[in-house]
Design an enzyme around this catalytic site. Structure first.
Site, mmCIF file in Angstrom:
data_model
loop_
_atom_site.group_PDB
_atom_site.id
_atom_site.type_symbol
_atom_site.label_atom_id
_atom_site.label_comp_id
_atom_site.label_asym_id
_atom_site.label_seq_id
_atom_site.Cartn_x
_atom_site.Cartn_y
_atom_site.Cartn_z
ATOM 1 N N ASP A 140 0.811 -1.217 0.000
ATOM 2 C CA ASP A 140 0.000 0.000 0.000
ATOM 3 C C ASP A 140 0.843 1.264 0.000
ATOM 4 O O ASP A 140 0.306 2.363 -0.129
ATOM 5 C CB ASP A 140 -0.937 0.001 1.217
ATOM 6 C CG ASP A 140 -2.357 -0.321 0.800
ATOM 7 O OD1 ASP A 140 -2.591 -0.482 -0.404
ATOM 8 O OD2 ASP A 140 -3.230 -0.417 1.689
ATOM 9 N N ASP A 447 -12.130 -7.135 9.535
ATOM 10 C CA ASP A 447 -12.179 -8.563 9.853
ATOM 11 C C ASP A 447 -13.468 -8.930 10.598
ATOM 12 O O ASP A 447 -14.218 -9.796 10.180
ATOM 13 C CB ASP A 447 -10.945 -8.997 10.647
ATOM 14 C CG ASP A 447 -10.535 -8.014 11.723
ATOM 15 O OD1 ASP A 447 -11.274 -7.035 11.943
ATOM 16 O OD2 ASP A 447 -9.487 -8.217 12.358
HETATM 17 O O1 LIG Z 1 -4.052 1.056 4.787
HETATM 18 C C1 LIG Z 1 -3.603 0.003 5.214
HETATM 19 C C2 LIG Z 1 -3.398 -0.225 6.579
HETATM 20 C C3 LIG Z 1 -2.878 -1.444 6.987
HETATM 21 N N1 LIG Z 1 -2.557 -2.401 6.081
HETATM 22 C C4 LIG Z 1 -1.994 -3.697 6.537
HETATM 23 O O2 LIG Z 1 -2.867 -4.288 7.463
HETATM 24 C C5 LIG Z 1 -2.152 -5.153 8.308
HETATM 25 C C6 LIG Z 1 -2.569 -4.952 9.745
HETATM 26 O O3 LIG Z 1 -2.120 -3.709 10.188
HETATM 27 P P1 LIG Z 1 -1.331 -3.515 11.552
HETATM 28 O O4 LIG Z 1 -0.761 -2.166 11.554
HETATM 29 O O5 LIG Z 1 -0.404 -4.658 11.782
HETATM 30 O O6 LIG Z 1 -2.524 -3.501 12.561
HETATM 31 P P2 LIG Z 1 -2.855 -4.469 13.769
HETATM 32 O O7 LIG Z 1 -3.595 -3.665 14.746
HETATM 33 O O8 LIG Z 1 -1.687 -5.212 14.244
HETATM 34 O O9 LIG Z 1 -3.853 -5.456 13.031
HETATM 35 C C7 LIG Z 1 -4.935 -6.089 13.632
HETATM 36 O O10 LIG Z 1 -6.121 -5.335 13.406
HETATM 37 C C8 LIG Z 1 -6.463 -5.133 12.037
HETATM 38 C C9 LIG Z 1 -7.795 -4.437 11.988
HETATM 39 O O11 LIG Z 1 -7.741 -3.206 12.626
HETATM 40 C C10 LIG Z 1 -6.545 -6.459 11.311
HETATM 41 O O12 LIG Z 1 -6.723 -6.221 9.940
HETATM 42 C C11 LIG Z 1 -5.255 -7.212 11.504
HETATM 43 O O13 LIG Z 1 -5.259 -8.439 10.849
HETATM 44 C C12 LIG Z 1 -5.032 -7.425 12.976
HETATM 45 O O14 LIG Z 1 -3.844 -8.163 13.203
HETATM 46 C C13 LIG Z 1 -0.681 -4.887 8.096
HETATM 47 O O15 LIG Z 1 -0.122 -5.948 7.373
HETATM 48 C C14 LIG Z 1 -0.687 -3.599 7.295
HETATM 49 O O16 LIG Z 1 0.397 -3.536 6.425
HETATM 50 C C15 LIG Z 1 -2.761 -2.190 4.740
HETATM 51 O O17 LIG Z 1 -2.459 -3.049 3.919
HETATM 52 N N2 LIG Z 1 -3.277 -0.983 4.333
#
Ligand SMILES: O=c1ccn([C@@H]2O[C@H](COP(=O)(O)OP(=O)(O)O[C@H]3O[C@H](CO)[C@@H](O)[C@H](O)[C@H]3O)[C@@H](O)[C@H]2O)c(=O)[nH]1
Ligand SMILES: [Mn+2]
Length: 739
Positions: A140, A447
């Protein structure tokens, strides 16, 4: 004989169910007594003049909200199940269905490239026929560095994948494999020599990735482009030489980005992958991974297939969810970064009720489930209204569609051009992508919401929790980041709770009541906890400060109701720690972080959702920062709070502590000084004094951070002073309004 043997089994522990339900029954009776006690206050003749009505009403409402949250949470205890699979009974490799793997990354400055590439490599090394595995990386950030790193990762995988296969490695991720001593000293001399060679290659890969990142680091514009066309590259093409062992296809996708367009965060990225992959491989099953989640055990794909290859379950199951497990959890997990409650307790019950919701990452989902309800007989125009204007994409919806993308290793240029159209910003305009088709955009918690919608439509899901973690990720172990992350999650959950999609309104007959309650619990949990805990943190204390009793005297028979409820709640949670083989420390940490989160991120997240609903604030999804600093990690590992957090998080915590402290000290002094009815004062105020004392003791870490610690990570004086102002204000207002 073999054929009829089941591919999977579901176990129900009857004793656990009996204990859980008996507890629900007894605890509920105590709650009814409490409600009776509180209500009878209002029917007293003459009305109780010593105790004013307002604080009584407020504490009653807090109690009701907390009990409601408790009741909803019992849905997760109603019928917990545990599953096992028998992948050795799966059909031969040539009969297994193909899988596409989606890996999302969004920011090379926050998501270290070495980690992201480990996720890519470990996915390519899954134990599955390589021609049936296709890995897609969604970037992204549109970063040139990520594209270059992906090419390097592919180059390494050409050696790593055959090595894993040849020696049947049980760890598919190079970083985890080489950082443990697994196999290091065992095996033939040939293996040892090859292992050493692989380790060297891995070191070279890391160096190359770091160099690429460094070269790009200076140029932020290159690292996170917000204005660019889509880029789709099939990495395998870059290396024409024929490899001996086939390795999975690797595709880099960066969707088009324009500053004026909304991109719908991760859900938007996943939907682009859904379309692009349909043109290239169109596998019926998809594994979704976050870039911070490596495949630790290569057998997960075969485990998930145990459900999809069983004709009895393959029709009804939309996704197979694995837990999120983390490799950086310390002994004393002070922030509960491992999310023990969710993945060890709640999801087992969720599964027993109809299936857990999607947990962001680590799930194998059926493509068909994401494409929504449509009939292949529908005319082209109707299909285009749902799926967008591409004829080629519509073709992929037909079952017997075979992608003609890879012909003798040559990619078809035209199809790639079409795929680029599918990754453009405008493709979803006037379609149902994100509203009915694909991952849904309604809230930042794509999710939870997508999972809920699938269950509403009648799909089922299963939760697989094998002993050996199939996926290992990096948890947020930084206090500030953890609170920001939870604020986002809470905002997503609350936005569903207060919308027309609230599970209470739009639950479906296809879901059981207990299943619906599981969804309700998640949606309302933050609101219920923050409202009730603010009540418990302030109301009894303000009354204590002013000498107003809110609970029965020790000698009063009603006192026993409150004692039973308190002891029952505490001992049940302790029991749940013990039966899962966890330690007392975990129990202590969970109670503390629950209080901390309730007055900080649950409050801010709920507020964020409400403001968003009123149109005052826009929803946002800033990826969590996965770059750790050594000092912060050290503090976490030593179990010391790192208070280098935003004042907006610290101020409520310190304020609550100060109010409780003031009330407790004043009450102790009063009880000691007033000799005339000294005994009575203790008796009358015991519950409130105990509550303050309990809050102070449980949150001793905050007191320590405020008064005793002098290090950089202690609570800054400015936050304490601000909180002093707040608490004086609260004590004053409380004295005026409540008494
Ligand atoms: O605009 C965006 C924002 C995030 N991501 C990806 O989304 C994933 C999750 O993002 P992260 O920053 O790791 O957030 P977390 O809070 O750790 O994620 C949790 O919460 C998210 C929802 O808020 C779920 O999608 C994730 O699977 C879950 O692990 C990562 O691989 C990011 O690279 C994108 O591809 N595009
Ligand atoms: Mn994450």
């Amino acid at each position: 004989m073999e054929k009829s043997a089941p591919l999977h089994a579901c176990h129900v522990n009857k004793i656990t169910i009996i204990i859980n339900r008996a507890h629900v029954f007894l605890h509920s009776i105590a709650i009814l007594f409490l409600i009776h006690y509180r209500l009878s206050f209002f029917f007293q003749h003459p009305p109780n003049i010593i105790i004013p009505t307002l604080p009584w009403l407020l504490i009653f409402v807090s109690e009701l909200l907390l009990h409601l949250a408790w009741l909803l949470a019992q849905s997760h205890r109603w019928r917990p199940v545990y599953r096992t699979v028998f992948p050795e009974r799966l059909p031969a490799d040539d009969k297994l269905p193909p899988i596409d793997v989606f890996i999302c990354t969004a920011d090379p400055n926050k998501e270290p490239s070495v980690e992201v590439m480990n996720t890519v490599i470990s996915a390519m090394a899954l134990d599955y026929p390589p021609e049936k595995l296709h890995v897609y990386v969604s970037d992204d950030a549109g970063s040139d560095a990520t594209l270059r790193c992906t090419k390097e990762a592919w180059n390494f995988a050409r050696y790593w994948v055959p090595f894993c296969r040849k020696y049947g490695l049980v760890t598919a991720c190079p970083d985890i494999y080489f950082s443990s001593s697994e196999d290091g000293f065992k095996g033939s001399s040939e293996f040892k020599a090859e292992r050493k060679k692989m380790e060297e290659k891995y070191e070279i890969l890391k160096q190359r990735i770091r160099r690429i990142v460094q070269e790009n680091h200076r140029d932020v514009a290159v690292n996170n482009k917000l204005d660019h066309s889509s880029i789709i590259e099939v990495i395998n093409e870059y290396y024409k030489e024929k490899d001996e062992v086939k390795i999975p296809l690797l595709v880099y996708v960066s969707r088009e980005k324009r500053p004026s367009r909304h991109h719908n965060f991760k859900a938007g990225a996943l939907n682009v992958l859904l379309r692009v992959s349909a043109m290239i491989s169109n596998s019926p099953y998809i594994l979704v991974l976050d870039c911070d989640m490596h495949c630790n055990d290569p057998t997960s794909a075969r485990q998930a297939m145990c459900y999809y290859c069983d004709p009895q379950t393959s029709q009804s199951i939309a996704f197979v969810q694995f837990p999120q497990t983390f490799r950086n959890i310390s002994e004393d997990d002070i922030y509960d970064s491992q999310l023990r409650f969710i993945f060890k307790i709640h999801w087992l019950g969720f599964d027993g009720a109809g299936g857990p919701t999607i947990s962001g990452t680590n799930f194998y989902i059926k493509r068909e489930a994401l494409l929504g309800n449509f009939s292949k007989q529908q005319d082209l125009m109707t299909l285009k209204r749902s799926f967008g204007p591409s004829n080629d994409f519509i073709k992929t919806l037909v079952e017997d569609y075979k992608p003609c993308f890879i012909k003798d290793g040559e990619s078809s240029k035209m199809l790639l051009e079409n795929a680029n159209v599918l990754a453009s910003c405008s493709f979803e305009d006037q379609t149902t992508w994100g509203t009915k088709v694909g991952f849904l955009y309604f809230c930042v918690l794509e999710d939870y919401f997508t999972g809920f919608t699938l269950h509403r439509k009648g799909w089922k899901s299963v939760y697989l929790y094998p002993k050996r973690p199939q996926f290992l990720g990096t948890a947020t172990t930084n206090f500030n980041e953890a609170l920001i992350q939870w604020t986002r999650w809470v905002s997503g959950l609350t936005s569903v709770a207060i919308s027309r999609f609230c599970p209470l309104i739009c639950g479906s007959l296809k879901m059981s009541l207990v299943h619906l309650m599981c969804y309700l619990e998640a949606a309302f949990m933050p609101l219920l906890y923050c409202l009730s805990l603010w009540g418990f943190a302030l109301i009894p204390q303000l009354c204590l400060f002013n000498g107003i009793p809110l609970y029965p005297k020790i000698s009063d028979s009603n006192f026993i109701i409150f004692s039973i409820i308190f002891i029952s709640a505490i001992s049940k949670s302790l029991y749940e720690v013990v039966i899962f083989g966890d330690q007392f420390k975990e129990w202590k940490n969970e109670w503390r972080i629950w209080m901390v989160k309730s007055v900080t991120c649950y409050t801010y997240g709920s507020l964020d959702a409400i403001l968003n609903k009123l149109g005052i604030k826009e929803a946002s999804f800033l990826p969590t920062n996965k770059v750790t600093d050594d000092e912060q990690v050290k503090l976490y590992e030593m179990g010391i709070f790192d208070f280098r957090a935003a004042t907006m998080f610290l101020a409520p915590l310190v304020t609550v502590i100060l109010v409780n402290f003031a009330a407790f000290v004043r009450a102790v002094v009063k009880a000691l000084v007033m000799d005339d009815d000294g005994d009575q004062y203790w008796e009358k105020m015991f519950s409130q004094m105990f509550l303050s004392f309990y809050i102070l003791v449980s949150n001793y870490a905050i007191i320590e951070g405020m008064i005793i610690r002098k290090d950089k990570a202690s609570i800054p004086l400015s936050a304490t002073l601000l909180s002093v102002v707040f608490s004086v204000f609260i004590l004053l207002i409380g004295s005026v309004i409540l008494c």
